[in-house]
Write an enzyme that holds these catalytic residues in place. Structure first.
Site, mmCIF file in Angstrom:
data_model
loop_
_atom_site.group_PDB
_atom_site.id
_atom_site.type_symbol
_atom_site.label_atom_id
_atom_site.label_comp_id
_atom_site.label_asym_id
_atom_site.label_seq_id
_atom_site.Cartn_x
_atom_site.Cartn_y
_atom_site.Cartn_z
ATOM 1 N N ARG A 163 37.675 -2.710 25.544
ATOM 2 C CA ARG A 163 37.329 -3.395 26.795
ATOM 3 C C ARG A 163 37.363 -4.915 26.633
ATOM 4 O O ARG A 163 37.537 -5.642 27.598
ATOM 5 C CB ARG A 163 35.945 -2.951 27.289
ATOM 6 C CG ARG A 163 35.917 -1.494 27.748
ATOM 7 C CD ARG A 163 34.662 -1.174 28.527
ATOM 8 N NE ARG A 163 33.453 -1.265 27.730
ATOM 9 C CZ ARG A 163 32.969 -0.286 26.952
ATOM 10 N NH1 ARG A 163 33.620 0.864 26.875
ATOM 11 N NH2 ARG A 163 31.856 -0.447 26.274
ATOM 12 N N SER A 216 33.266 11.688 18.730
ATOM 13 C CA SER A 216 32.434 11.562 19.914
ATOM 14 C C SER A 216 31.817 12.893 20.361
ATOM 15 O O SER A 216 31.917 13.273 21.513
ATOM 16 C CB SER A 216 33.270 10.974 21.061
ATOM 17 O OG SER A 216 32.448 10.289 21.951
ATOM 18 N N CYS A 238 23.154 15.380 19.060
ATOM 19 C CA CYS A 238 21.796 15.629 19.560
ATOM 20 C C CYS A 238 21.696 16.965 20.302
ATOM 21 O O CYS A 238 20.599 17.500 20.480
ATOM 22 C CB CYS A 238 21.360 14.487 20.474
ATOM 23 S SG CYS A 238 21.639 12.879 19.720
ATOM 24 N N ILE A 274 34.336 -6.885 7.273
ATOM 25 C CA ILE A 274 33.799 -5.515 7.385
ATOM 26 C C ILE A 274 32.442 -5.531 8.083
ATOM 27 O O ILE A 274 31.529 -6.271 7.704
ATOM 28 C CB ILE A 274 33.668 -4.850 5.989
ATOM 29 C CG1 ILE A 274 34.999 -4.930 5.235
ATOM 30 C CG2 ILE A 274 33.198 -3.409 6.131
ATOM 31 C CD1 ILE A 274 34.968 -4.318 3.843
ATOM 32 N N GLY A 277 25.041 2.005 12.752
ATOM 33 C CA GLY A 277 24.557 3.390 12.833
ATOM 34 C C GLY A 277 23.632 3.783 11.701
ATOM 35 O O GLY A 277 22.996 2.958 11.044
ATOM 36 N N ASP A 278 23.593 5.087 11.458
ATOM 37 C CA ASP A 278 22.658 5.652 10.474
ATOM 38 C C ASP A 278 22.871 5.094 9.066
ATOM 39 O O ASP A 278 21.972 5.173 8.229
ATOM 40 C CB ASP A 278 22.845 7.179 10.392
ATOM 41 C CG ASP A 278 22.336 7.892 11.636
ATOM 42 O OD1 ASP A 278 21.821 7.213 12.546
ATOM 43 O OD2 ASP A 278 22.468 9.131 11.684
ATOM 44 N N TYR A 304 4.546 4.310 42.433
ATOM 45 C CA TYR A 304 3.474 5.274 42.679
ATOM 46 C C TYR A 304 3.608 5.967 44.035
ATOM 47 O O TYR A 304 3.799 5.334 45.067
ATOM 48 C CB TYR A 304 2.092 4.588 42.621
ATOM 49 C CG TYR A 304 1.024 5.436 43.295
ATOM 50 C CD1 TYR A 304 0.733 6.711 42.805
ATOM 51 C CD2 TYR A 304 0.368 5.001 44.447
ATOM 52 C CE1 TYR A 304 -0.185 7.531 43.449
ATOM 53 C CE2 TYR A 304 -0.562 5.807 45.091
ATOM 54 C CZ TYR A 304 -0.831 7.073 44.589
ATOM 55 O OH TYR A 304 -1.728 7.880 45.217
ATOM 56 N N LYS A 316 -3.314 3.593 39.697
ATOM 57 C CA LYS A 316 -3.490 3.092 38.336
ATOM 58 C C LYS A 316 -2.766 4.092 37.447
ATOM 59 O O LYS A 316 -3.251 5.204 37.203
ATOM 60 C CB LYS A 316 -4.977 3.026 37.975
ATOM 61 C CG LYS A 316 -5.677 1.818 38.582
ATOM 62 C CD LYS A 316 -7.066 1.644 38.000
ATOM 63 C CE LYS A 316 -8.090 2.207 38.955
ATOM 64 N NZ LYS A 316 -9.466 2.081 38.543
HETATM 65 P P1 FAD Z 1 27.389 9.942 13.203
HETATM 66 O O1 FAD Z 1 27.223 10.112 14.647
HETATM 67 O O2 FAD Z 1 26.789 10.942 12.305
HETATM 68 O O3 FAD Z 1 28.946 9.853 12.899
HETATM 69 C C1 FAD Z 1 29.427 9.644 11.615
HETATM 70 C C2 FAD Z 1 30.842 10.197 11.524
HETATM 71 O O4 FAD Z 1 31.465 9.590 10.419
HETATM 72 C C3 FAD Z 1 30.863 11.694 11.255
HETATM 73 O O5 FAD Z 1 31.668 12.362 12.211
HETATM 74 C C4 FAD Z 1 31.515 11.803 9.865
HETATM 75 O O6 FAD Z 1 32.368 12.919 9.763
HETATM 76 C C5 FAD Z 1 32.310 10.524 9.786
HETATM 77 N N1 FAD Z 1 32.549 10.051 8.427
HETATM 78 C C6 FAD Z 1 31.631 9.860 7.430
HETATM 79 N N2 FAD Z 1 32.231 9.378 6.324
HETATM 80 C C7 FAD Z 1 33.558 9.271 6.614
HETATM 81 C C8 FAD Z 1 34.684 8.833 5.884
HETATM 82 N N3 FAD Z 1 34.570 8.425 4.634
HETATM 83 N N4 FAD Z 1 35.883 8.859 6.494
HETATM 84 C C9 FAD Z 1 36.008 9.268 7.772
HETATM 85 N N5 FAD Z 1 34.965 9.693 8.514
HETATM 86 C C10 FAD Z 1 33.754 9.686 7.947
HETATM 87 N N6 FAD Z 1 19.211 10.798 17.805
HETATM 88 C C11 FAD Z 1 18.508 10.483 18.905
HETATM 89 O O7 FAD Z 1 18.331 9.299 19.206
HETATM 90 N N7 FAD Z 1 17.994 11.474 19.711
HETATM 91 C C12 FAD Z 1 18.169 12.783 19.437
HETATM 92 O O8 FAD Z 1 17.717 13.657 20.197
HETATM 93 C C13 FAD Z 1 18.882 13.129 18.271
HETATM 94 N N8 FAD Z 1 19.046 14.430 17.932
HETATM 95 C C14 FAD Z 1 19.794 14.738 16.834
HETATM 96 C C15 FAD Z 1 19.982 16.076 16.508
HETATM 97 C C16 FAD Z 1 20.729 16.421 15.398
HETATM 98 C C17 FAD Z 1 20.908 17.859 15.045
HETATM 99 C C18 FAD Z 1 21.322 15.397 14.603
HETATM 100 C C19 FAD Z 1 22.163 15.762 13.415
HETATM 101 C C20 FAD Z 1 21.137 14.072 14.908
HETATM 102 C C21 FAD Z 1 20.366 13.726 16.020
HETATM 103 N N9 FAD Z 1 20.133 12.399 16.354
HETATM 104 C C22 FAD Z 1 19.403 12.086 17.470
HETATM 105 C C23 FAD Z 1 20.632 11.304 15.510
HETATM 106 C C24 FAD Z 1 21.937 10.731 16.037
HETATM 107 O O9 FAD Z 1 22.835 11.762 16.274
HETATM 108 C C25 FAD Z 1 22.478 9.744 15.013
HETATM 109 O O10 FAD Z 1 21.527 8.733 14.831
HETATM 110 C C26 FAD Z 1 23.777 9.117 15.444
HETATM 111 O O11 FAD Z 1 24.754 10.086 15.692
HETATM 112 C C27 FAD Z 1 24.280 8.160 14.363
HETATM 113 O O12 FAD Z 1 25.530 7.669 14.692
HETATM 114 P P2 FAD Z 1 26.535 7.205 13.555
HETATM 115 O O13 FAD Z 1 27.762 6.732 14.252
HETATM 116 O O14 FAD Z 1 25.859 6.318 12.611
HETATM 117 O O15 FAD Z 1 26.851 8.529 12.733
#
Ligand code: FAD
Length: 553
Positions: A24, A41, A45, A282, A286-287, A431, A439
């Protein structure tokens, strides 16, 4: 002139949102998403609900396809392509096509790492036995469903009482399984304080889930009936037809580490507030990344979808020359369990203590989610933490059947803007009888906390109950007192406090309580205005019950 090449490693929450925003902002850039999994994508969750059969079709979990990325965003997606190394000097990554084993290189001008986190599988005896699952991906959920069907599973052991473990426990119950939750801590839902986790535990038990708390897993075995047996450190055994391991996640940092990127003190990839790693070209989101907790100011790992998506946008801004900053995280999260929702934002009391923060006060309240006279009012069990010195809100936790999210979201927003409990007192919220109160519970929280800070409603500390020479005064009606009261309490109903005030000691602290705190507040005011040394026990008998249940061995 050649166009910018932007490569994403990981195409789910962080990577996909970053890629789409890059497009975008830059119509000309070449954008490539690599993911080693079979999908991009997808809705991680939603996975527990797919296992439970609430979400019926797997296809509903796919939020965007490779074709959609291509046609709508002109983004190339390669699934089942794993990034295996980063050559920082040449600005290239090495990729393995998983279907063929072919290894090739891709150059980049900007590389975004969004590889997520991996579910922890501790190296315990028997960990590799068939039937022990983690839940992270669509194939994981498919395998769990297939196992349940193949084995005609009737029982399961869930190891881990956090969000994913409990969501799985609920969903396995929906599938008709009897479920045991094994958790190392003495409480479920670790982000909550123990007394706030109590109603959650009770609710799960009321739905037939067995709890084995305060016991770590020692190993796994198979018994003669073919079931899996979870052995715990206390020597107990819990058997089930399958085991779900949900004991937390670890940031996926192998690629970053091998490339020499800096990691932070908690083991996540170190980034600045524009999601830039220690390497110029780089970014990481995310996580996998370590961020700053806005309340404690400490480094933290928060594996949640909201931060991952926001960070993806911020990295895209930085790559495309815009300046936006990630504000840090406050851990706003919610979980639905059967009929209740459990939500929290900011720091818990235990997190504050761990961080060495002592300048705080806490209140408990149990208001109904909309006016009591309108049918269907449900109680919300709310705890709010705030700074004693200036009223700044530090955190909130809520459990209840209705509109819990709304209250925590309001407080979360207030926290983001540096709000105080005085702001909550004054907040103008919508409300009508079926939606709230003139309240609102959020206003009540602000009023109670503000009254405390102004000295109008001094609070007694539950942890000092029975330790002082204080008189414990129960101002509920005698029938309520008879049904149950705090040991040692004297009963003087609120409506008699004025007429019988002379019976009360002037030379001792009087700790006042009622059912949930309101009548105790009125009584405290009467006593204070008559020169007595009175304090209110916040949240009343209801909170007392939660605290004593949480402290029970
Ligand atoms: P991810 O979404 O995990 O994506 C990472 C991707 O990177 C994966 O597809 C993996 O295959 C790919 N990858 C990794 N290493 C490589 C590599 N070397 N080469 C190519 N690809 C690679 N969060 C909430 O806020 N609310 C919720 O209700 C919630 N429920 C959840 C329920 C479950 C069962 C799970 C597993 C997670 C949940 N989460 C929830 C957490 C949320 O899904 C994650 O915080 C979020 O998806 C993190 O995004 P991300 O892009 O960091 O990683």
């Amino acid at each position: 002139m050649s166009h910018k090449r932007i490569v994403m490693v990981g195409g789910v929450a962080g990577g996909a949102s970053c890629a789409a925003r890059c497009r975008r902002l830059d119509e000309k850039a070449e954008i490539l998403i690599l993911d080693r999994g079979p999908y991009v994508s997808f809705a991680n969750c939603g996975l527990p609900y797919y296992v439970g059969g609430v979400i019926k079709e797997e296809s509903k979990l796919l939020l965007a396809s490779e074709a959609l990325f291509r046609d709508r965003f002109n983004i190339t997606v390669r699934t089942q392509h794993e990034a295996i190394a980063i050559d920082r000097e040449k600005r290239e990554i090495e990729v393995r096509e998983l279907a063929t084993g072919r290894v090739y290189r891709e150059s980049y001008d900007a590389l975004v790492l969004s590889p997520g986190a991996s579910a922890i599988r501790p190296p315990l005896p028997g960990i590799d036995l068939p039937g022990i699952f983690v839940l992270r991906t669509i194939p994981d959920s498919r395998e769990i469903r297939a196992w349940i069907e193949l084995k005609q599973a009737r029982s399961a052991v869930v190891v881990g009482g956090g969000f994913i473990g409990l969501e799985m426990a609920e969903n396995l119950v929906h599938r008709g399984l009897s479920v045991t939750v094994v958790e190392m801590l003495n409480q479920v839902m670790p982000p909550l304080d123990p007394e706030m986790a109590q109603p959650v535990q009770q609710h799960l038990e009321a739905h037939g889930i067995k709890m084995a708390l305060g016991d770590g897993v020692a190993g796994f075995e198979k018994n003669e009936a073919g079931q899996l047996v979870v052995k715990t450190k206390s020597g107990a055994s819990h058997s089930g037809d399958l085991v779900i391991l949900a004991i937390g996640v670890r940031p996926e940092t192998a690629l970053a580490k091998a490339a020499g990127l800096e990691l932070g003190e908690r083991g996540g990839i170190r980034v600045d507030d524009q999601m830039h790693t220690s390497e110029p070209f780089i970014w990481a989101v995310g996580d996998a990344v370590e961020t700053r907790d806005v309340i404690t100011n400490q480094a933290t790992l928060i594996p949640l979808a909201g931060p991952a998506n926001r960070q993806g946008r911020i990295a895209a801004d930085a790559i495309c020359g815009r300046v936006s900053h990630f504000r840090g995280v406050q851990g706003t999260a919610i979980c639905g369990l059967f009929d209740i929702a459990v939500a929290s934002t900011g720091a818990s009391e235990k997190a504050l203590r761990r961080a060495g923060i002592t300048d705080f006060e806490k209140i408990y309240l149990h208001p109904v989610h909309h006016v009591g006279y309108y049918p269907g009012a449900k109680e919300i069990n709310l705890k709010v933490l705030f700074r004693k010195s200036d009223g700044r809100i530090l955190g909130a936790q809520a459990v209840g059947e209705a509109d819990v999210a709304r209250r925590i979201d309001v407080i979360a927003t207030a926290i983001q803007f540096g709000g105080t409990v005085f702001d909550l007192e004054e907040a103008e919220l919508c409300y009508a009888p079926q939606f709230g109160g003139a309240k609102d519970p959020v206003n009540y929280a602000g009023m109670i906390a503000s009254n405390t800070l102004r000295g109008d409603n001094p609070l007694a500390d539950w942890s000092r109950l029975g330790c002082d020479s204080a008189l414990l005064l129960d101002v509920r009606d005698p029938d309520e007192f008879e049904e149950g009261h705090i040991p040692g309490a004297v009963n003087l109903p609120l409506h008699q406090v004025r007429s019988r005030i002379a019976e009360l000691p002037r030379d001792r602290e009087i700790q006042v309580y009622c059912g949930v705190g309101q009548r105790a507040y009125y009584a405290t005011r009467i006593l204070l205005l008559n020169g007595y040394h009175a304090k209110n026990l916040p949240g009343g008998f209801r909170t007392y019950q939660q605290i004593t249940a949480a402290n029970r061995p």
